[in-house]
Design an enzyme around this catalytic site. Structure first.
Site, PDB file in Angstrom:
ATOM      1  N   CYS A 257       0.905  -1.042  -0.086  1.00 27.16           N
ATOM      2  CA  CYS A 257       0.013  -0.058   0.188  1.00 27.16           C
ATOM      3  C   CYS A 257       0.715   1.200   0.059  1.00 27.16           C
ATOM      4  CB  CYS A 257      -0.842   0.029   1.130  1.00 27.16           C
ATOM      5  SG  CYS A 257      -1.757   1.532   1.294  1.00 27.16           S
TER       6      CYS A 257
ATOM      7  N   ASP B  67      -0.037  -5.831   0.836  1.00 32.76           N
ATOM      8  CA  ASP B  67      -1.494  -6.081   0.141  1.00 32.76           C
ATOM      9  C   ASP B  67      -1.390  -7.388  -0.422  1.00 32.76           C
ATOM     10  OD1 ASP B  67      -3.099  -3.612   0.802  1.00 32.76           O
ATOM     11  OD2 ASP B  67      -2.301  -2.689  -0.946  1.00 32.76           O
TER      12      ASP B  67
ATOM     13  N   GLU C 226      -5.949  -1.182  -7.785  1.00 33.32           N
ATOM     14  CA  GLU C 226      -6.684  -1.092  -9.245  1.00 33.32           C
ATOM     15  C   GLU C 226      -5.475  -0.744 -10.243  1.00 33.32           C
ATOM     16  OE1 GLU C 226      -9.265   0.319  -5.901  1.00 33.32           O
ATOM     17  OE2 GLU C 226      -7.161   0.724  -6.186  1.00 33.32           O
TER      18      GLU C 226
END
Length: 143
Positions: free
Chosen positions: A54, A61, A96
């Site tokens: 992150c 993550d 994303e």
């Protein structure tokens, strides 16, 4: 009832080292020739071992990644893919963006007829994320 004293100041300056996207090993990706050109098959490559970082907290993550594609003339060589995915380990990148970056890099190297990268990110703070990136995008495909 006992009163609990909490001082969150100790967390303010904690920051783990993170790397930028320049360390992602794009050049390690290799392909092998697909010997059945014109015969559409669907190749699926799942892994539960993907990790990045992150960019806000520096905390890891974790994601399950599933790469599915219909090859044109090239297949993704698996060892090179493993090294490529592992190179994200210390990269500070939004979930994303990581999903889209994987799709873009793989499309660039193997020029598939179609490809989808699905990432199921582990929940943090009670919220999980599922990101699906596709090439060509669904609305651009001729079915």
């Amino acid at each position: 009832m006992a009163r609990v004293e909490v001082n969150h100041d100790k967390y303010k300056n904690i920051r783990f080292d993170i790397q930028d996207e320049s360390v992602i090993l794009v050049d390690i990706l290799e392909t092998i020739p697909y010997e059945y050109i014109g015969k559409d098959i669907e190749v699926t490559i799942p892994t539960t071992e993907f990790t990045s970082v992150c960019p806000w907290s520096g905390l890891p993550d974790f994601a399950e990644i599933k790469i599915t594609y219909i090859p044109n003339e090239k297949l993704i060589e698996m060892k090179s893919l493993k090294y490529y995915l592992t190179s994200y380990r210390n990269v500070g990148i939004y979930q994303e963006h990581a999903t889209n970056r994987i799709l873009e890099d793989l499309v660039r190297v193997c020029d598939p007829k179609w490809m989808k990268v699905e990432a199921v990110w582990n929940a943090r703070g009670g919220l999980g994320t599922v990101v699906i990136a596709e090439y060509p995008r669904r609305e651009l495909r001729q079915e």
